[in-house]
Design an enzyme around this catalytic site. Structure first.
Site, PDB file in Angstrom:
ATOM      1  N   ARG A  90       0.853  -1.177   0.000  1.00  0.00           N
ATOM      2  CA  ARG A  90       0.000   0.000   0.000  1.00  0.00           C
ATOM      3  C   ARG A  90       0.902   1.245   0.000  1.00  0.00           C
ATOM      4  O   ARG A  90       1.914   1.286   0.702  1.00  0.00           O
ATOM      5  CB  ARG A  90      -0.895   0.036   1.240  1.00  0.00           C
ATOM      6  CG  ARG A  90      -2.075  -0.924   1.187  1.00  0.00           C
ATOM      7  CD  ARG A  90      -3.103  -0.519   0.121  1.00  0.00           C
ATOM      8  NE  ARG A  90      -4.278  -1.379   0.103  1.00  0.00           N
ATOM      9  CZ  ARG A  90      -4.477  -2.366  -0.776  1.00  0.00           C
ATOM     10  NH1 ARG A  90      -3.575  -2.648  -1.698  1.00  0.00           N
ATOM     11  NH2 ARG A  90      -5.605  -3.072  -0.741  1.00  0.00           N
TER      12      ARG A  90
ATOM     13  N   GLU B  51      -2.818   7.678  -4.110  1.00  0.00           N
ATOM     14  CA  GLU B  51      -3.273   7.061  -5.347  1.00  0.00           C
ATOM     15  C   GLU B  51      -4.606   7.638  -5.820  1.00  0.00           C
ATOM     16  O   GLU B  51      -5.511   7.758  -4.983  1.00  0.00           O
ATOM     17  CB  GLU B  51      -3.443   5.565  -5.042  1.00  0.00           C
ATOM     18  CG  GLU B  51      -3.127   4.669  -6.167  1.00  0.00           C
ATOM     19  CD  GLU B  51      -3.020   3.235  -5.674  1.00  0.00           C
ATOM     20  OE1 GLU B  51      -2.089   2.928  -4.903  1.00  0.00           O
ATOM     21  OE2 GLU B  51      -3.891   2.456  -6.066  1.00  0.00           O
TER      22      GLU B  51
ATOM     23  N   HIS C  74      -0.997   0.096  -9.975  1.00  0.00           N
ATOM     24  CA  HIS C  74      -1.673  -0.823  -9.040  1.00  0.00           C
ATOM     25  C   HIS C  74      -2.250  -2.037  -9.791  1.00  0.00           C
ATOM     26  O   HIS C  74      -3.466  -2.267  -9.777  1.00  0.00           O
ATOM     27  CB  HIS C  74      -2.767  -0.092  -8.253  1.00  0.00           C
ATOM     28  CG  HIS C  74      -3.115  -0.779  -6.958  1.00  0.00           C
ATOM     29  ND1 HIS C  74      -3.518  -0.113  -5.831  1.00  0.00           N
ATOM     30  CD2 HIS C  74      -3.122  -2.099  -6.619  1.00  0.00           C
ATOM     31  CE1 HIS C  74      -3.772  -0.974  -4.859  1.00  0.00           C
ATOM     32  NE2 HIS C  74      -3.531  -2.207  -5.319  1.00  0.00           N
TER      33      HIS C  74
ATOM     34  N   GLY D 182      -1.010  -5.283  -9.334  1.00  0.00           N
ATOM     35  CA  GLY D 182      -0.541  -6.521  -8.701  1.00  0.00           C
ATOM     36  C   GLY D 182      -1.448  -7.713  -8.966  1.00  0.00           C
ATOM     37  O   GLY D 182      -0.971  -8.823  -9.207  1.00  0.00           O
TER      38      GLY D 182
HETATM   39  C1  DGY Z   1      -5.852  -5.929  -3.072  1.00  0.00           C
HETATM   40  O1  DGY Z   1      -6.574  -6.873  -3.387  1.00  0.00           O
HETATM   41  O2  DGY Z   1      -5.726  -5.533  -1.920  1.00  0.00           O
HETATM   42  C2  DGY Z   1      -5.110  -5.278  -4.186  1.00  0.00           C
HETATM   43  O3  DGY Z   1      -4.307  -4.249  -3.757  1.00  0.00           O
HETATM   44  C3  DGY Z   1      -6.030  -4.791  -5.281  1.00  0.00           C
HETATM   45  O4  DGY Z   1      -7.120  -4.182  -4.800  1.00  0.00           O
END
Ligand code: DGY
Length: 328
Positions: A240, A269, A287, A289
């Site tokens: 984060r 963000e 973002h 991931g």
């Molecule tokens: C999560 O699932 O926490 C990722 O950061 C995407 O939202």
């Protein structure tokens, strides 16, 4: 008749699962509108995104029974307040572990080997032939990876890093510490080293962040931590944004305090700290991931199943605060 509020459509099969459970309304709302919607009595369950902020005030006024967050992280929701008001929060654990670890690895490789700079160089027509000192980067194999955290995504990153011949250290709960049993170490026993946060910061070639955002991890990487890192160190953040003091990071990258940073998440963000995008020693992702077709679809299935369960009066399969269900 109560309705499921969806703040942004989720991928298949999510919307079908929700519509099979009951009435669904899709509304993109700002904070004030979300507050009013949750207090209106019209909705019993909200399918939310990480940009939707459920603070203590909203939760106190809300007449909903549950929030199903389309994410594994839930720092956008005040869990203590939700629990106190009998509002169950559910998330999407497990399914995005590997793809997020892939992105951590991608950021390590692309920062160390200057992949984005190199790509721009070729596209700009600057590649005139192989040269002994063209775009030299740093090694990954044989280097020390320091992990902040030792949860699912940290362990998946460790697995990959060991495959690349890296030495892996981890601090399970930075900036403090906690015991890690042999059982918890599992496959990593004898292969990774438990270290203090201080040791991670001072001895790692790569520091990769895998902690949830909380009061204790807010600005975990601040100006002091950055200046304690090796000048050759590379910071990776797939967790984060507010875990890093982004203004301090820009200063550190500009002044050679650390060598580079690979970021998938940002402190405010989607805004970027002024100066960040101009630095050549950064790789910046939006973002992503968990952004693979199959993972986003699996997240949608879990998220919708959580919401459908709560909507039908059953506890969700993936609650964050299971104790809240008994209070609802
Ligand atoms: C999560 O699932 O926490 C990722 O950061 C995407 O939202």
């Amino acid at each position: 008749m109560s309705t499921i509020l969806v703040t942004t459509e989720i991928p298949a099969p999510g919307m079908d699962i929700l519509r099979a459970a009951g009435d669904v309304e899709v509304r993109e709302l700002d904070h004030e509108e979300l507050f009013d919607a949750c207090a209106s009595g019209k909705y019993s369950v909200v399918v939310s995104q990480i940009r939707d902020r459920f603070d203590a005030e909203l939760l106190a006024a809300a007449s909903i029974v549950g929030v199903s967050n389309y994410a594994v992280g839930y720092d956008n929701i005040d869990i203590a307040a939700a629990t106190a008001h009998g509002i169950t929060v559910a998330n999407t654990p497990g399914v995005l572990t590997d793809c997020t670890a892939d992105i951590a690895m991608l950021l390590m490789l692309s920062t160390a080997r200057r992949a984005v700079e190199a790509d721009s160089f070729v596209r700009a027509g600057s590649f005139t032939g192989w040269k002994p000192e063209l775009l030299l980067g740093s090694d990954v194999s044989g280097r020390v990876l320091g992990l902040a955290g030792f949860g699912r995504i940290a362990r998946a990153t460790a697995r990959r890093a060991l495959g690349f011949g890296m030495t892996v250290k981890f601090c399970p709960r930075p900036p403090g510490d906690r015991d890690v049993s042999e059982d918890e170490l599992g496959e990593f026993a004898g292969r990774v080293e438990h270290a203090s946060w201080d040791e991670i910061v001072t001895t790692s070639d790569f520091v990769s962040l895998h902690v949830p955002l909380s009061e204790s991890t807010h600005h975990l990487v601040d100006a002091a931590a950055l200046s304690a890192m090796k000048p050759s160190a590379i910071l990776i953040n797939t967790a984060r944004g507010p875990v890093v003091d982004e203004a301090a990071l820009v200063t550190a990258l500009r002044n050679g305090v650390i060598a580079a940073a690979g970021l998938d998440v940002y402190e405010r963000e989607p805004a970027l700290e002024p100066g960040l995008a101009e630095l050549p020693n950064t790789v910046l992702l939006p973002h992503v991931g968990s952004a693979t077709v199959s993972v986003r679809s699996e997240m949608a299935r879990l998220c919708a199943t959580n919401a459908a369960a709560m909507f039908s009066g059953n506890p969700p399969p993936h609650p964050v605060n299971p104790q809240a269900w008994a209070r609802s």
